[in-house]
Design an enzyme around this catalytic site. Structure first.
Site, PDB file in Angstrom:
ATOM      1  N   GLY A 161       0.820  -1.204   0.000  1.00  0.00           N
ATOM      2  CA  GLY A 161       0.000   0.000   0.000  1.00  0.00           C
ATOM      3  C   GLY A 161       0.850   1.248   0.000  1.00  0.00           C
ATOM      4  N   SER A 162       0.327   2.318   0.551  1.00  0.00           N
ATOM      5  CA  SER A 162       0.971   3.621   0.497  1.00  0.00           C
ATOM      6  C   SER A 162       2.084   3.744   1.530  1.00  0.00           C
ATOM      7  CB  SER A 162      -0.060   4.724   0.746  1.00  0.00           C
ATOM      8  OG  SER A 162      -0.524   4.670   2.092  1.00  0.00           O
ATOM      9  N   VAL A 163       2.980   4.696   1.279  1.00  0.00           N
ATOM     10  CA  VAL A 163       4.032   4.984   2.255  1.00  0.00           C
ATOM     11  C   VAL A 163       3.421   5.438   3.575  1.00  0.00           C
ATOM     12  CG1 VAL A 163       6.001   6.463   2.782  1.00  0.00           C
ATOM     13  CG2 VAL A 163       5.712   5.552   0.471  1.00  0.00           C
ATOM     14  N   GLY A 197       0.351   4.874   4.905  1.00  0.00           N
ATOM     15  CA  GLY A 197      -0.294   3.783   5.630  1.00  0.00           C
ATOM     16  C   GLY A 197       0.701   2.759   6.124  1.00  0.00           C
ATOM     17  N   GLY A 198       1.671   2.427   5.282  1.00  0.00           N
ATOM     18  CA  GLY A 198       2.672   1.446   5.674  1.00  0.00           C
ATOM     19  C   GLY A 198       3.530   1.927   6.825  1.00  0.00           C
ATOM     20  N   GLU A 206       5.479  -3.298   1.221  1.00  0.00           N
ATOM     21  CA  GLU A 206       5.789  -2.814  -0.121  1.00  0.00           C
ATOM     22  C   GLU A 206       5.088  -1.477  -0.267  1.00  0.00           C
ATOM     23  OE1 GLU A 206       4.413  -3.366  -4.605  1.00  0.00           O
ATOM     24  OE2 GLU A 206       4.715  -5.274  -3.568  1.00  0.00           O
ATOM     25  N   CYS A 210       2.624  -0.604  -8.874  1.00  0.00           N
ATOM     26  CA  CYS A 210       3.734  -0.227  -7.995  1.00  0.00           C
ATOM     27  C   CYS A 210       5.032  -0.076  -8.774  1.00  0.00           C
ATOM     28  CB  CYS A 210       3.892  -1.249  -6.880  1.00  0.00           C
ATOM     29  SG  CYS A 210       4.036  -2.956  -7.464  1.00  0.00           S
TER      30      CYS A 210
END
Length: 479
Positions: free
Chosen positions: A204-206, A208-209, A228, A265
């Site tokens: 997912g997103s930076v 959220g991650g 990722e 991605c």
């Protein structure tokens, strides 16, 4: 459907812990059979799953979703083959050597499963990186029960896939609790916090991650987070390549950065080309009208990213397409000094149909530009024979997990040699989420010293009853 409650998360996680007592003892052939059973069941329901996913996501059924579903079952079967082959265990034996300094006792090392794993499904791949995707497949393969947090962008598809997989695993003899699905933001947080969860896989997103990474690290007992996240996937076009085939490269680039409305991605997000390139001149002719983006959050993020980039002095729009159900594709361009001066604004991923051309005037300027790039999943070089790019490749190896010398980064083969990872913010640097080595994330090494033979795992017993590759007294021994 209502979100999963925190109490239900606790019940599901504890069922996974109970299942681990069975899966940790299950042999490789048994676990391989579970994976193949899940793959067969998914294939049997392929038409219904593809139809449902197309309706929920607006992704085309053919070839996109049908191909993605085939990829999903192929990777389940790949991981079945991986555990049967046995080298994933990294079985290593040192026989006693009292003459060594210091003396070596009988030491035997093997990889063991971590325990129950949390998997956060992706929005942009409703099959291959979702409920039964690579994280789930690689964790189940090594004996880790899996609890999947569904992505809200395709909930019905997630529920149907979970039902298919759960039923197949039960029919194949897997224990209750080995696989489950949860839904909801708070449920996801409770899952990361739960004490029986031993690792987290996330796509997912930076933003959220990073939030989940910090949460996993803040637990009383921190656990690994395998995320990722964002990636720019830089592309370098040399002067020779541009002169020889700049127009063809423009067509390839357009197809890659607009593939799936730019929601891959591995989308090439920044492209370095010579000043006055044929690629730049030919690119506007290849922009297409995109479908709608997968979720409102992605659409909002795309709009914000375009606004951020466009506001930078020295950035110009060189091509834009027609808006359809989704936003208009856009190509912007700038020079190396502007890129360096505004790296914070320009080197953040814009998820959607956008790419940034960076015009360089000399090899020295190109090297200077590359030096400032963040980590990514891929880097691509297009060059002609005779052009010296060795130093460039060395630099790209430092910032990317996969370096391509032809073609485009969209499209990730599922194989033994694949690596889908890279330095932050792409992923946790040393691991891959695609390919045979993905199982390594959900294992940990255990060494046995002077252990009785009957208490050793089969992979470490002298007769090698598993018949697997092993390293014995420093030498690789094949069965």
């Amino acid at each position: 459907m209502p979100d999963t409650t925190v109490d239900d998360v606790d019940r599901i996680a504890r069922a996974a812990q109970k299942a681990f007592a069975v899966t940790v003892r299950a042999d490789d052939a048994t676990r391989a059979a579970w994976l193949r059973s899940a793959a067969d069941a998914i294939d049997a329901d392929a038409e219904g799953l593809v139809e449902l996913a197309a309706r929920e996501t607006a992704l085309p059924a053919n070839p996109r979703l049908a191909g993605e579903l085939a990829r999903t079952t192929a990777q389940l079967r790949l991981f079945a083959t991986v555990v049967e082959e046995g080298s994933y265990l990294e079985a290593t034996i040192d026989h006693p050597d009292p003459s060594a300094t210091p003396p070596i006792p009988d030491l035997r090392r093997v990889l063991r499963p971590l325990g129950p794993v949390a998997v956060f499904a992706a929005s942009n791949f409703p099959f291959a990186f979702s409920v039964a995707g690579g994280d789930t497949a690689s964790a189940l393969a090594v004996g880790c029960p899996v609890v999947v947090k569904a992505h809200p962008g395709h909930p019905e598809t997630s529920r149907r896939m979970a039902s298919v997989v759960a039923r197949a695993l039960t029919e194949a003899g897997a224990p209750d609790g080995v696989f489950a699905l949860i839904e909801g933001f708070e449920a996801g947080l409770a899952l990361v916090d739960h004490p029986v969860i031993r690792a987290v896989g996330f796509t997912g997103s930076v933003r959220g991650g990073r939030a989940l990474l910090d949460r996993a690290a803040a637990r009383p007992e921190p656990i690994p987070f395998y995320g990722e996240l964002g990636s720019l996937n830089p592309v370098v076009v040399t002067p020779g390549a541009d002169a020889a085939r700049g127009a063809a490269l423009a067509e390839g680039l357009a197809g890659s950065f607009q593939l799936g409305a730019g929601q891959f991605c591995t989308k090439p997000g920044v492209v370095f080309a010579p000043v006055g390139s044929a690629l730049e001149a030919a690119l506007p002719a290849h922009l297409v009208t995109p479908p709608r983006l997968l979720t409102p959050a992605i659409a909002d993020g795309f709009a914000a990213g375009i606004e951020r980039v466009s506001a930078v002095p020295g950035v110009e729009v060189v091509a834009t397409g027609e808006a359809g159900d989704g936003p208009a594709p856009l190509v912007a361009a700038t020079d190396v000094p502007t890129l360096r001066a505004h790296a914070h604004e320009l080197l953040e991923e814009v998820f959607g149909p956008f790419t940034l051309l960076v015009r360089y005037a000399s090899p020295e300027e190109l090297e200077h530009a590359i030096t400032g790039l963040p980590g990514g999943l891929t880097a691509t070089v297009h060059r002609e024979d005779g052009e010296d790019v060795a130093a460039l490749v060395t630099r790209l190896e430092e910032i990317a997990g996969r370096v391509l010398f032809a073609g485009w980064p969209t499209g990730v083969a599922v194989s033994w040699a694949q690596h889908h990872g890279g330095p932050w913010p792409a992923t946790n640097t040393q691991f891959t989420s695609v390919g045979a080595a993905a199982v390594r994330r959900f294992q940990r090494p255990v060494a046995y010293q002077d252990a009785p033979a009957d208490l050793l795992p089969p992979a470490l017993q002298d007769p090698n009853p598993r018949g697997i590759p092993r390293r014995v007294d420093g030498a690789l021994v094949l069965p």
